[in-house]
Design an enzyme around this catalytic site. Structure first.
Site, short mmCIF file in Angstrom:
data_model
loop_
_atom_site.label_atom_id
_atom_site.label_comp_id
_atom_site.label_asym_id
_atom_site.label_seq_id
_atom_site.Cartn_x
_atom_site.Cartn_y
_atom_site.Cartn_z
N CYS A 176 -14.59 -4.63 -7.47
CA CYS A 176 -13.84 -4.90 -6.39
C CYS A 176 -12.22 -6.27 -6.56
CB CYS A 176 -14.99 -5.64 -4.78
SG CYS A 176 -15.93 -6.84 -5.42
N CYS A 232 -13.63 -8.62 -8.63
CA CYS A 232 -14.31 -8.87 -10.15
C CYS A 232 -12.96 -8.94 -9.94
CB CYS A 232 -14.63 -7.75 -9.74
SG CYS A 232 -16.19 -6.84 -9.49
N ASP A 250 29.56 1.17 -6.44
CA ASP A 250 30.66 1.42 -7.26
C ASP A 250 31.39 2.44 -6.91
OD1 ASP A 250 32.55 1.32 -8.96
OD2 ASP A 250 30.97 2.71 -10.79
#
Length: 729
Positions: A15, A18, A414
């Site tokens: 989970c 952890c 550009d």
């Protein structure tokens, strides 16, 4: 300061708690600069000083209660091992749970089929301490590290139900046993984890698909012999032979042959791309109908395919900013749940004096809580989103870029090579004499044969044939002259023609018209026998706007994104391009070094207190500062490596529609993250109070917990249905 990056596979995480614990353990190692642990991929990415040893990092992970494996050491067998290790415990657990589940389902209909108490004890013990041993191991490691995780909650909850049943059995009360709760909870959670694992595997398919494009061998020409070599033995400058229908093994340049290349897996380009001598080919693409002889320019880690895989993996490994909030919540989640469960136990016990029922309500609280879903909510969506984007030719550098991109409300372009094709084309030809267009092109091409000048290439690409020219002479800054069929011809600028005293008859209006459009004008003239130079034709060249530019700008407007052009061209030419494309703003005559300053100005938004989120799109070296200054830099993959390194997003094709596609997939991915976090919190915010108040029994709580993780991953996988608009253009 020099740094090194390590990648570890982390086994044993269940989970988000952890994840937090592993990161804390690694950060304690002296010299670690940064660490990111991904629950979905079960990988840790660590940046550290060069003196930090891999063994120290792995030891820190082991002390935290997990197992660290260097990824390269176990890459080849990981899929097979995972598959074999995941299925059989589920099957056995389901078989053992059926004798508990069926009597529960049939009891309301008057059937009493529950097994004898001693048999319940035997089967429940096998499930609890055999199949459920992983929860005890993981939970014990969490306690050792003075932390908690999902497995600890499961271990405590199921142990309470099992222990209460054993107590009742010892006291001779066979009617109130709760073995079915512990057995079915463990079965449901194991099943949920297995389904979650299968779903997570699908989130990594983009990387697996890209990795599968790498051929194992290449046919190399050595000493006039054709030899099949393992791909890792091919060197730069080796000559590689690619037969029709084969996958191209290396990046290279075609030196013989002509064919087409299917580049769809790398760039998202749906149509085959023609390849001839001097064209570039990319490893991993598929050769078409012709034989190609290619000179190798890049191999292995330096290849385009490897760089793409590295970029996608990097994006999937890093955390989005929103994930940091989740991490902080997860760090305190398990202790809070344990406290709520204890309060539930005491409150129900004191108020009702039914400590058995109080314990079951506390078990339900422990089981319904699911920090696993919280940990998976963000990384699964990012993995699918970046993977889908990559398959359509959109490379996203990291998770932060993906999250930032969804807020973009202005795109600055550009002009040259971005909004335009980036090279001049012959777009206008006015003939003064009696020659046909083909004759004019043939004469002009004759003078330009062999020239590398951009205008010469534009003429040569249009001419069907050309004559043999003698005495070809280049006049610096003016043009070229040569003799064709004993007649002297000139091809060059207006200033040169005037210096030759060429005769201009009724051409002034046309010259002024094309000049006002910003066209480059050349003249084809010849020396008359009776003396004097006469103009044969006027040739107009322009950097043509890309075919899809207009509709691509409209697509951005539909996403409520404003469009701006930054260009060094003069204001008149820039305004004409801006009008043709319906751009919101045009900024012309901008020096390359000033582009970044204009980006800062656009971000400040002079007409409003709100700050613009600006993306800059470019393809050249001069765009790199502006790409870095923007909130998001988007580099056209057809441009330079410098621009690509400075950008957060790289578009593998020059198709401008990919910009709106990139913003769209970012917004959809971010929405999935928010949906996943909503569902993850929803399960807990609704489930925990219901369990504490006694409205959920432990088995329903276990089913809800398993469903939460699966639903979060499944919701993320819905992103795979996304379709790019650029595919229809």
């Amino acid at each position: 300061m020099k740094t090194i990056q390590y990648h570890l596979n982390i086994e044993g995480m269940s989970c988000a708690s952890c994840v937090s614990r592993v990161e804390k353990a690694i950060k304690k190692v002296d010299g670690v600069i940064d660490v990111s642990v991904n629950l979905a991929t079960e990988k840790a990415t660590i940046n550290a000083d060069t003196h930090v040893k891999l063994e120290a990092l792995m030891s820190a992970v082991d002390k935290a209660g997990y197992r660290a494996i260097k990824i390269s050491d176990q890459q080849s067998g990981v899929k097979k091992v995972n598959k074999q290790a995941s299925i059989w415990p589920i099957v056995i657990s389901i078989i053992l749970a059926i004798p508990f589940a069926l009597p529960m389902l049939l009891k309301p209909f008057g059937f009493h089929l529950m097994m004898p108490a001693w048999l319940q004890l035997v089967i429940a013990s096998i499930v609890q301490f055999g199949l459920g041993a992983k929860f005890y191991r993981s939970g014990f490691n969490a306690v050792k590290a003075l932390s908690g995780n999902m497995d600890l909650l499961v271990a405590i909850g199921t142990s309470a139900a099992y222990g209460l049943s054993v107590y009742q059995l010892i006291m001779g009360n066979d009617e109130h046993l709760y073995f079915e709760s512990s057995v079915i909870i463990i079965t449901l959670i194991l099943l949920g984890k297995w389904l979650e694992s299968r779903a997570k595997h699908q989130t990594t398919q983009a990387i697996e698909s890209l990795s599968a494009l790498r051929p194992d061998v290449a046919l190399v020409r050595l000493d006039n012999q054709e030899i099949s070599l393992p791909i890792n033995q091919v060197k730069v400058d080796d000559i590689v032979i690619i037969k029709p229908g084969e996958r191209i093994p290396v990046d290279g340049v075609v030196i013989e042959g002509a064919s087409s290349s299917d580049e769809s897996m790398l760039t998202g380009e749906s149509f085959p791309v023609n390849k001839a001598v001097n064209d570039v080919v990319t490893g991993g693409t598929i050769n078409g109908e012709g034989l190609l002889i290619v000179k190798t320019t890049a191999i292995q880690a330096d290849s385009t395919l490897s760089k793409i895989i590295e970029m996608v993996e990097s994006a999937q490994a890093k955390k989005a900013p929103i994930q940091r909030i989740v991490d902080r919540i997860s760090a305190i989640f398990v202790p809070v749940i344990l406290l709520i469960a204890l309060v539930t136990l005491l409150a129900w016990g004191v108020i009702s004096h039914d400590w058995q029922q109080a314990l079951l309500h506390a078990v339900a609280v422990l089981v319904i809580a699911c920090p696993c879903a919280l940990g998976l909510a963000t990384p699964t969506a990012i993995m699918v989103g970046t993977g889908v984007a990559a398959s359509h030719g959109i490379l996203i550098k990291d998770a932060e870029a993906l999250e930032t991109l969804h807020n973009i409300n202005m795109v600055a372009f550009d002009k040259t090579g971005t909004l335009t094709i980036g090279k001049p084309e012959l777009v206008e030809m006015d003939i003064m004499g009696s020659e046909t267009p083909d004759q004019i092109l043939s004469l002009a091409a004759s003078l330009q044969a062999g020239s590398e000048h951009p205008l010469a290439k534009a003429i040569l690409s249009k001419a069907k044939e050309y004559h043999y020219a003698q005495n070809i002479t280049s006049v610096a800054g003016s043009g070229v002259m040569a003799t064709v069929d004993n007649t002297e011809y000139y091809l060059g600028s207006l200033r040169w023609m005037k210096s030759l005293n060429a005769h201009f008859i009724g051409m002034e209006d046309k010259i002024n018209q094309l000049s006002s459009k910003g066209y480059t004008i050349s003249f084809l003239a010849k020396q008359q026998l009776e003396g004097g130079v006469v103009i044969l034709a006027l040739l107009g060249f322009a950097d043509v706007i890309k075919q899809e530019a207009k509709t691509a700008i409209e697509a951005l407007h539909q996403l409520n994104v404003k469009t701006v052009m930054l260009t060094g061209d003069n204001q008149k030419v820039a305004n004409m391009v801006g009008q043709q494309l319906s751009l919101d703003k045009v900024i012309a005559e901008v020096l390359p070094q000033d582009k970044a300053n204009y980006i800062y100005q656009l971000q400040q938004n002079e007409n409003s207190t709100a700050v613009n989120k600006v993306a800059m799109v470019g393809d050249g070296i001069n765009d790199a500062p502006a790409l870095a200054a923007a909130d998001i830099g988007i580099a056209m993959g057809t441009g330079t490596d410098v621009a690509m390194h400075a950008a957060s997003i790289t578009l593998m094709r020059g198709n401008l529609f990919l910009i709106s596609d990139a913003i769209d997939i970012s917004r959809r991915t971010y929405n999935k993250i928010k949906q996943n976090l909503f569902w993850a919190f929803f399960y807990n915010l609704i489930g925990i109070p219901l369990a504490a108040l006694g409205f959920l029994n432990p088995m329903i709580a276990g089913a809800a917990m398993a469903l939460s993780s699966v639903s979060v991953v499944t919701n993320a996988l819905l992103l795979k249905r996304w379709k790019a608009k650029s595919e229809n253009q």
